[in-house]
Design a protein around this motif. Structure first.
Motif, short mmCIF file in Angstrom:
data_model
loop_
_atom_site.label_atom_id
_atom_site.label_comp_id
_atom_site.label_asym_id
_atom_site.label_seq_id
_atom_site.Cartn_x
_atom_site.Cartn_y
_atom_site.Cartn_z
N ARG A 1 5.69 4.14 -0.65
CA ARG A 1 5.06 2.89 -1.07
C ARG A 1 5.67 1.72 -0.32
O ARG A 1 6.89 1.59 -0.25
CB ARG A 1 5.24 2.68 -2.58
CG ARG A 1 4.96 1.30 -3.03
CD ARG A 1 3.74 0.99 -3.84
NE ARG A 1 2.99 2.03 -4.47
CZ ARG A 1 1.66 2.11 -4.37
NH1 ARG A 1 0.98 1.25 -3.64
NH2 ARG A 1 1.00 3.05 -5.01
N THR B 1 6.09 -2.32 -0.31
CA THR B 1 6.05 -3.40 -1.29
C THR B 1 6.36 -4.71 -0.59
O THR B 1 7.40 -4.83 0.06
CB THR B 1 7.09 -3.15 -2.41
OG1 THR B 1 6.83 -1.88 -2.99
CG2 THR B 1 7.00 -4.21 -3.48
N ARG C 1 -2.42 5.09 5.97
CA ARG C 1 -2.59 4.28 4.76
C ARG C 1 -3.56 4.97 3.82
O ARG C 1 -4.64 5.41 4.22
CB ARG C 1 -3.13 2.89 5.11
CG ARG C 1 -3.21 1.96 3.93
CD ARG C 1 -3.93 0.65 4.23
NE ARG C 1 -3.54 0.01 5.45
CZ ARG C 1 -2.69 -1.03 5.54
NH1 ARG C 1 -2.16 -1.54 4.45
NH2 ARG C 1 -2.42 -1.57 6.71
N ARG D 1 4.50 10.68 0.29
CA ARG D 1 3.96 9.33 0.26
C ARG D 1 5.09 8.33 0.07
O ARG D 1 6.01 8.57 -0.71
CB ARG D 1 2.94 9.21 -0.86
CG ARG D 1 1.76 10.12 -0.62
CD ARG D 1 0.83 10.17 -1.78
NE ARG D 1 -0.33 10.98 -1.42
CZ ARG D 1 -1.37 11.15 -2.18
NH1 ARG D 1 -1.41 10.57 -3.37
NH2 ARG D 1 -2.37 11.89 -1.79
N ASP E 1 0.82 -1.21 0.00
CA ASP E 1 0.00 0.00 0.00
C ASP E 1 0.85 1.26 0.00
O ASP E 1 2.05 1.23 0.25
CB ASP E 1 -0.92 0.02 1.23
CG ASP E 1 -1.98 -1.06 1.16
OD1 ASP E 1 -2.59 -1.23 0.09
OD2 ASP E 1 -2.20 -1.73 2.19
N LEU E 2 0.17 2.37 -0.23
CA LEU E 2 0.78 3.68 -0.20
C LEU E 2 0.50 4.30 1.16
O LEU E 2 -0.63 4.27 1.64
CB LEU E 2 0.19 4.54 -1.32
CG LEU E 2 0.87 5.83 -1.68
CD1 LEU E 2 2.31 5.59 -2.10
CD2 LEU E 2 0.11 6.51 -2.82
N TRP E 3 1.54 4.86 1.79
CA TRP E 3 1.43 5.46 3.11
C TRP E 3 1.85 6.92 3.02
O TRP E 3 2.83 7.25 2.37
CB TRP E 3 2.32 4.73 4.12
CG TRP E 3 1.88 3.33 4.37
CD1 TRP E 3 2.15 2.23 3.62
CD2 TRP E 3 1.06 2.89 5.45
NE1 TRP E 3 1.55 1.12 4.16
CE2 TRP E 3 0.89 1.50 5.29
CE3 TRP E 3 0.47 3.51 6.54
CZ2 TRP E 3 0.14 0.74 6.18
CZ3 TRP E 3 -0.27 2.76 7.42
CH2 TRP E 3 -0.44 1.39 7.25
N GLU E 4 1.11 7.79 3.69
CA GLU E 4 1.41 9.21 3.68
C GLU E 4 1.87 9.65 5.08
O GLU E 4 1.21 9.36 6.07
CB GLU E 4 0.16 10.00 3.29
CG GLU E 4 0.37 11.49 3.27
CD GLU E 4 -0.90 12.24 2.88
OE1 GLU E 4 -0.76 13.28 2.26
OE2 GLU E 4 -2.02 11.77 3.20
#
Length: 86
Positions: free
Chosen positions: A65, A67, A85, A63, A39-42
């Motif tokens: 990512r 993996t 997230r 952001r 997911d992408l996290w900020e």
């Protein structure tokens, strides 16, 4: 990571990362866990931000990512980051 460090707020997943190291991880620190997933996290909070008198070492509110459960984030010295997230 385990369930004791899992935080959420009104359906939002948050990841809290702290470092007690006396030097920053400016080239990134790899966190391994199933929880970040793919997911992408900020970054939504950084105790080292300039507005708090810090050196602004972190991910710039950007952001990051994850993996295969690996999140590579820039960590400040003796600081705490909070990611949300997306």
């Amino acid at each position: 990571m385990n369930d004791r460090v899992h935080r959420w707020n009104d359906g939002e997943d948050c990841l809290v990362v702290g470092s007690l190291n006396d030097a920053p991880f400016e080239h990134g620190y790899r966190l391994y866990s199933e929880r970040p997933g793919d997911d992408l996290w900020e970054e939504i909070f950084n105790t080292d931000a300039q507005i708090y008198g810090g050196w602004n070492v972190g991910n710039g509110g950007g952001r990051v990512r994850a993996t295969a459960g690996v999140l590579d984030a820039v960590l400040p010295a003796s600081g705490v980051l909070v990611f949300r997230r997306l």
